[in-house]
Every structure is written in structure tokens, then in C-alpha cells.
Design an enzyme around this catalytic site. Sequence first.
Site, PDB file in Angstrom:
ATOM      1  N   ASP A 276       0.867  -1.188   0.000  1.00 35.01           N
ATOM      2  CA  ASP A 276       0.000   0.000   0.000  1.00 35.01           C
ATOM      3  C   ASP A 276       0.899   1.233   0.000  1.00 35.01           C
ATOM      4  OD1 ASP A 276      -2.115   1.700   0.001  1.00 35.01           O
ATOM      5  OD2 ASP A 276      -2.915   1.113   1.952  1.00 35.01           O
TER       6      ASP A 276
ATOM      7  N   GLU B 236     -12.644   9.335  10.603  1.00 36.45           N
ATOM      8  CA  GLU B 236     -13.022   9.520  12.008  1.00 36.45           C
ATOM      9  C   GLU B 236     -13.256  10.996  12.310  1.00 36.45           C
ATOM     10  OE1 GLU B 236     -11.441   6.646  14.882  1.00 36.45           O
ATOM     11  OE2 GLU B 236     -10.623   8.363  15.964  1.00 36.45           O
TER      12      GLU B 236
ATOM     13  N   HIS C  66      -7.579   7.849   7.119  1.00 41.16           N
ATOM     14  CA  HIS C  66      -6.455   6.923   6.912  1.00 41.16           C
ATOM     15  C   HIS C  66      -6.760   6.104   5.672  1.00 41.16           C
ATOM     16  CE1 HIS C  66      -4.248   3.013   8.282  1.00 41.16           C
ATOM     17  NE2 HIS C  66      -3.511   3.713   7.442  1.00 41.16           N
TER      18      HIS C  66
ATOM     19  N   PRO D  10      -2.391   7.714  14.688  1.00 43.35           N
ATOM     20  CA  PRO D  10      -3.739   7.318  15.096  1.00 43.35           C
ATOM     21  C   PRO D  10      -3.709   6.141  16.056  1.00 43.35           C
ATOM     22  CG  PRO D  10      -3.237   6.360  12.983  1.00 43.35           C
ATOM     23  CD  PRO D  10      -2.034   7.200  13.363  1.00 43.35           C
TER      24      PRO D  10
ATOM     25  N   HIS E  56       3.619   4.816  13.286  1.00 46.53           N
ATOM     26  CA  HIS E  56       2.536   5.269  12.406  1.00 46.53           C
ATOM     27  C   HIS E  56       1.170   4.987  13.003  1.00 46.53           C
ATOM     28  CE1 HIS E  56       1.724   1.126  11.474  1.00 46.53           C
ATOM     29  NE2 HIS E  56       1.010   1.368  10.395  1.00 46.53           N
TER      30      HIS E  56
ATOM     31  N   ALA F 127      -0.932   2.469  16.448  1.00 49.43           N
ATOM     32  CA  ALA F 127      -0.833   1.684  17.682  1.00 49.43           C
ATOM     33  C   ALA F 127      -0.094   0.372  17.449  1.00 49.43           C
ATOM     34  CB  ALA F 127      -2.227   1.410  18.236  1.00 49.43           C
TER      35      ALA F 127
END
Length: 390
Positions: free
Chosen positions: A72, A154, A168, A292, A316, A318
Site C-alpha cells: 500500500d 473519524e 487513513h 492514530p 505510524h 498503535a
Amino acid sequence: MKRVINTEKIPLMLWTDGLEEEALVQARHLANLECAFHHVAIMADAHVGYGMPIGGVLATTGAVIPNAVGVDIGCGMQAVRTDLTGVSIAQLKQILSSLRAAVPLGFKHHRRPRPLEAMPDFGAGERDLPVVTAEFGNARHQLGTLGGGNHFIEIQRGNDGRIWLMIHSGSRNLGYKVAGHYNTLAIQLANKAGKNTIPKEWQLALLPVDSSVGRRYLREMEYCVAFARANRSEMMTVLREIVTEVTGCDRFDPSLDVAHNYAAGEVHFFKEVWVHRKGATRAFAGEYGIIPGCQGSFSYIVRGLGNSQSFMSCSHGAGRVLGRKQAQRVLDLHGEIAKLEKNNILHGLRHRNDLEEAPGAYKNIGEVIANQLDLIEVAVELQPLAVLKG
């Protein structure tokens, strides 16, 4: 930094003490590459990936590694601070409903291609971008689409008293095609040379940056990074329009956009190198970034401290503690929903398949942030209010 491992060709520097064994093995592979430079940095959110741990930072000399960027390409974050100081539950529900109708989710694409002017420019020309050119028509339908997995939109409340919008997403199928094509070419190039010093099982085939194929990969990779940014911007434009329609808010700060899957030419330790950030955010001194949390946990706007030991990078997100299928098997659906509803979060957790993105599948974001306070400082803490998942 949590610890340094000095048993390999170059050191491993880790900002986590909870790295699973498979990811540690992958990190050791990186440290034993001939092209690896100075040390390998493993971020606080690191976990096993394909070839290289997600949350890894690798600097190389003379070579670029497609699997050290990932499939990605250009995946990243975009955040916008609004002029709103509050938003009601009814308004949040209306925003989410309108988003579902306007933004294709998961594998869905736009029925009509997006305007040509919305796509990034080719720059030097189509001949330098063979995969992008072949996929260009499909990419026009994918521009402004969220995708699946851990991608999300979000709405958040910042401790600065403002409502924030966050997205994201990445380069969709375009980046996947580019990554696969050049990883295959890297393997073929090594086999043709007859001197493949990198074991096949490491999944770290490389391309010399001074070769024609290496240069083409870098150009196509850079286009995918630009496409991913344009993709997020298209969705943010739609989100802002919906927020304006629902709340009346028409004042938004300029967007902050950061990628966390790419390779870039930089200077570190007085050497020009290619820094691969796979699930890692650049954190130059004074530079703003976005980290995030998982669905239902805090996210953070941060400022980089320019720490050379991490190649001026930070986490980048959690980071996972459970694989997707594992999370679906072991987590309790009702328990995970309760975690979200306890905090009055409008969430996307409905079925057992959704457990791959449940809070219990991820590391504690507070601990992840605490483990990298030598890399970043927190500028704004963002509490989730409503989330739309792919």
C-alpha cells in the site's frame, strides 16, 4: 529507546519491548543485508509484516527494496481541524450516513471515473510509468475511495477544544500493482545475475537504484505516494462538504497529510541513503505528524524531535497484537462493542468479521506514545467521537 541488539551485522535499535519473535527475525534479516546502513530502527508499534516488520525503518545504500516499502505505497493520514467546538450525536449520525452514501468503502469504487485534473500529473511522461499507465483508467475509479482493513474516517474532539476530521487510506490497487510488479522484477534480476545473496525466504529482493528498473520503481512509487495523497484529499473534500451541510461549519484549517509507506533519499550520519519507512512516520525536528490509535482509542498530532537514532522517524499508529484471523477467533464481540459504547463512540463493530479491527486487536496507544517520547512530543490529543471503517 528500549534496547539495542548488537548480534547482527549492524545494530538493531528498538523502541518496543514487546516485539513478537517472527517480527524480530525479520528485523535481524534487515540488519544482515549488505546494503543496510548504520543500524535498523524498529518503532514502538512494530509487528510482523511481509518481508519487513511494519513499523520498521531501514536505510540502504545503492539499493531500494519494494517489500521494505510495502504493497500500500503512500498509505498515510490526513487530518483537518475545524472551527467547531462541539457536535451532537444526531449530527454525527447524519454525517456518517451521508459519508456511507458518498464514499465507496471496502472493495467498492466510483461508477464513473474521477476527472483527469484530480489525478496527479505524470511529470516526465507516461513512458517512465508503465504500471501506472496500464492501471490509470482503473485508478480514476478508485480516487476518493477508502478501501478496507484498518483504513478509516473519524471525527474527533481535540484537547485544544476543536473538532477534528481524520482519514487513513492509501493508493488502493494502484500501489498494490506497482509493488507486486517490481518485487517480481527484483527477484528475477537476482536470479538472472546468479548471485542472489539474499535468501528467498527473507522476501527482501532489491533493485539497484542506478539501474533502469530501480529508477522506474522509484518514479512509480513516487506517483503512488502522490495518488494516495490525492485520494485522501478527495475524501476530505467530501467530508468537509458534509460537515458544512450538517453543522453549518465553513471554516477549516489547512490539512496535515503524512505518508507512512515509502522510500526517500535523505542524508543521515553524513551519508546519502534511501530511507524505507514501512509503517513509520517521518519526524524531522519541528515537523508535524499524525499517530492514530485503534478504533475507539485516542489519536495524536505530534511534533518530531529529529532524533537521528530513529532516522528521524516515529510510529505510524498503535500496532497490532493480534493478526486479523486470530482476532476474529479469540476476541469477544460483545465485550469489544462494550468498550466502544462505554465511551459513547459511534463505531463500525457489528459482526465477528469486524473483530479484526476491534480495540483488543491493537496495542495500547498510550504505551506506544510513552515509548517514543524521545522521538516526538504530543501537540494535540484527539478523542474519537464517530468512526467509519472500510
